[in-house]
Design a protein around this motif. Structure first.
Motif: not given
Length: 320
Positions: A114-116, A118-119, A121-122, A157, A160-161
């Motif tokens: 999940f952290k990846t 978000k990265k 997406e950013a 997620g 974001e996906t």
């Protein structure tokens, strides 16, 4: 106050005519702000230097950071801070394929997933990064991930996906195969439309935008096997009026699939005619009205569609 300050001419980007935040020099020797010249190279009909008109490569990696000029600009901004000039932050290192491939690998590591996500997406915040991600195969990874979420009934997620997939979508042979070899991918995107989770507006909006892209590369066999249940979920988006972008995308999807198989009849059975009339009676923007009438014309070419139009009190009284 800032408008009254005389800005050194060589701080100004020849394209944007604004102070350069990330000056880069092309092979022609002309310096531009990175965002402006990269946008130019990605969208211009001919890749040429805007100042000299000499040919340029569309490869943004051929642009050389002008660190000296950037430091001069930052120093000038700092010295004029009392006059209302904001300091230019040091730009981030541009995204490259190696970095993207590492992020893709990290997606498959449970604790980092999940952290990846978000990265990624950013990082999808500018055209260059999005292009780099698309070339590295991020869209395919997101498509596979959506199918996994669907099969595991997992919504964490999902927003974001779907967003990343929409931004990085490229109709590669791999993507076309994924769309047409089975119904899993289409079912997964449609599944995302039924959830009323906390961020459901964005999830459903991104899902419909992705769905529009998916059906654009679907073959005739895939388009002909669309089910009544599929159309009910799509029409529900019109009923819920999730967002303007979602409504436009749904209308485009329904217009595009009308000619295939029994889709017109299925769309009518899903209650689309009633929802279209209700939507038009709310006097939407011109583009939506045009799409509504286009879709109604398709649906009323069959007897069931005309019958549904006549059943609605607003169908005739408002000249629909």
């Amino acid at each position: 106050m800032e408008d009254e300050i005389e800005i050194p001419q060589y701080f100004i980007c020849p394209i944007s005519l604004q102070i350069m935040k990330d000056p880069v020099t092309a092979v022609t020797g002309i310096t531009y702000d990175r965002e402006s010249i990269e946008h130019w190279l990605l969208t211009a009909k001919d890749a040429t230097c805007p100042v000299t008109n000499q040919p340029l490569s569309r490869d943004c990696n051929d642009l050389t950071p002008n660190h000296t000029l950037r430091r001069l600009i930052q120093a000038w901004c700092t010295s004029n801070a009392t006059n209302g000039v904001d300091r230019i932050p040091t730009p981030k290192t541009p995204l490259n394929t190696t970095h993207v491939l590492k992020l893709i690998r990290d997606l498959k590591v449970g604790p980092l997933h999940f952290k990846t996500l978000k990265k990624i997406e950013a990082l999808a915040d500018n055209e260059r990064n999005i292009k780099c991600m698309a070339e590295a195969g991020v869209a395919k990874e997101m498509a596979i991930l959506i199918v996994r979420c669907f099969k595991e009934n997992r919504t964490m997620g999902l927003e974001e996906t779907l967003k990343i997939l929409h931004l990085t979508w490229t109709a590669t042979p791999e993507i076309r195969l994924l769309v047409n070899e089975s119904s899993d991918f289409l079912d997964a995107v449609t599944w995302a439309l039924r959830h009323d989770i906390e961020n459901h507006v964005m999830v459903k909006t991104h899902a419909v935008l992705v769905l529009k892209l998916v059906l654009e590369v679907a073959n005739s066999k895939s388009l002909e096997r669309l089910t009544l249940e599929f159309f009910k979920k799509i029409v529900r988006v019109l009923r819920e009026k999730i967002s303007q972008r979602a409504i436009k995308a749904v209308l485009c999807v329904l217009i595009d699939v009308c000619p295939w198989g029994r889709n017109r009849v299925k769309i009518v059975e899903a209650g689309a005619v009633f929802e279209l009339i209700e939507l038009e009676l709310e006097k939407p923007e011109k583009k939506i009205t045009e799409l509504i009438f286009c879709l109604l014309a398709h649906l009323c070419s069959c007897a069931d569609g005309r019958a549904q139009l006549l059943k609605h009190a607003g169908g005739i009284s408002h000249g629909l």
